[in-house]
Write an enzyme that holds these catalytic residues in place. Structure first.
Site, PDB file in Angstrom:
ATOM      1  N   ASP A 190      -4.309  -4.301   5.795  1.00 33.35           N
ATOM      2  CA  ASP A 190      -4.687  -5.698   6.000  1.00 33.35           C
ATOM      3  C   ASP A 190      -4.343  -6.515   4.750  1.00 33.35           C
ATOM      4  OD1 ASP A 190      -5.745  -4.911   8.408  1.00 33.35           O
ATOM      5  OD2 ASP A 190      -7.791  -4.715   7.619  1.00 33.35           O
ATOM      6  N   ARG A 191      -4.278  -7.803   4.927  1.00 36.67           N
ATOM      7  CA  ARG A 191      -3.922  -8.675   3.804  1.00 36.67           C
ATOM      8  C   ARG A 191      -4.903  -8.514   2.631  1.00 36.67           C
ATOM      9  NH1 ARG A 191      -3.931 -15.038   4.372  1.00 36.67           N
ATOM     10  NH2 ARG A 191      -3.343 -15.495   2.237  1.00 36.67           N
TER      11      ARG A 191
END
Ligand code: URA
Length: 235
Positions: free
Chosen positions: A103-104
């Site tokens: 995920d970011r």
């Protein structure tokens, strides 16, 4: 293989730059300057040098990156920083891509390669490749969470996770989870299934390769031979 293709595939220079260098004697094959870069060489045995540097033939490149928060796991993005931006031009020219996604806001171990077959195998659910994450949670985890993870958490959408090993630190607000699968937001959703919330997530190992602690966030290095062998192992 053509000399100009060899040089550009290694990411050393574009074909245009290589032919400019060749015109001024900057490209040699087995010690002799060559001006015609359409000539063919055998990359396994001919020694090519470019501007004084001997070029080693490695078809595939394997890189370990300590992913910082804020970067998307992609090779391009119009609006957001993406992980391959953190590599120097020479490596970007070799068209590396991330093996799987984080995920970011997830940090830590990300492997990048241009070896599609190995990446595919490492990500295939058939191969049960192990991934180890360190997390922090908003609240102490509920009693019995370890057993629940071991017997397989059921996510909010009904998906039944495979057995995972949860180890908690003192205070039960942080710890590690080892998974053999990689569903979207899996750790966050597993912790959410216990009525809690992940506040920090870092991948610390993938396929038996451990994040090199000497790499700061955003830093990278090539995998060692042993690590690359481990990644490519067909077991
Ligand atoms: N699990 C998550 O929730 N996010 C990640 O980035 C990786 C695993």
């Amino acid at each position: 293989m053509r000399i100009d293709k060899f040089i550009s595939e290694l990411g050393i220079a574009s074909r245009k730059e290589a032919s400019r260098a060749a015109r001024s004697g900057g490209v040699t094959v087995n010690g002799a300057a060559v001006s015609d870069l359409s000539r063919h060489i055998n990359p396994e045995c001919d020694v090519v040098s470019y501007l004084g540097r001997v070029l080693e033939y490695n078809k595939f490149v394997y890189v370990m990156l300590n992913k910082p928060a804020g970067y998307v796991s992609a090779t391009d993005d119009k609006n957001l920083p993406y992980v391959t931006e953190l590599l120097p031009e020479e490596y970007r020219r070799r068209e590396l891509f991330p093996v799987g996604r984080l995920d970011r806001d997830t940090v830590g171990l990300m492997i990048l390669t241009n070896d599609g077959e190995t990446a595919h195998r490492a990500l295939s659910p058939k191969h049960h490749v192990k991934k180890l994450y360190r997390f922090e949670a908003a609240e102490p985890l509920a009693e019995g969470a370890e057993e629940k993870f071991l017997s397989g958490v059921t996510l909010a959408d009904g998906y039944e996770c495979k057995s995972a090993v949860l180890k908690l630190d003192e205070g039960r607000r942080s710890g590690t989870v080892e998974l053999t699968e990689g569903k979207y937001h899996q750790i966050k959703r597993m912790i959410a299934s216990t009525g809690n919330r992940v506040t920090f997530l870092e991948r610390i190992a993938f396929a038996g390769i451990t994040l090199d602690e000497s790499l700061k966030r955003g830093e990278w290095r090539e995998l060692t031979e042993d690590e690359a062998r481990q990644l490519c192992s067909k077991e």
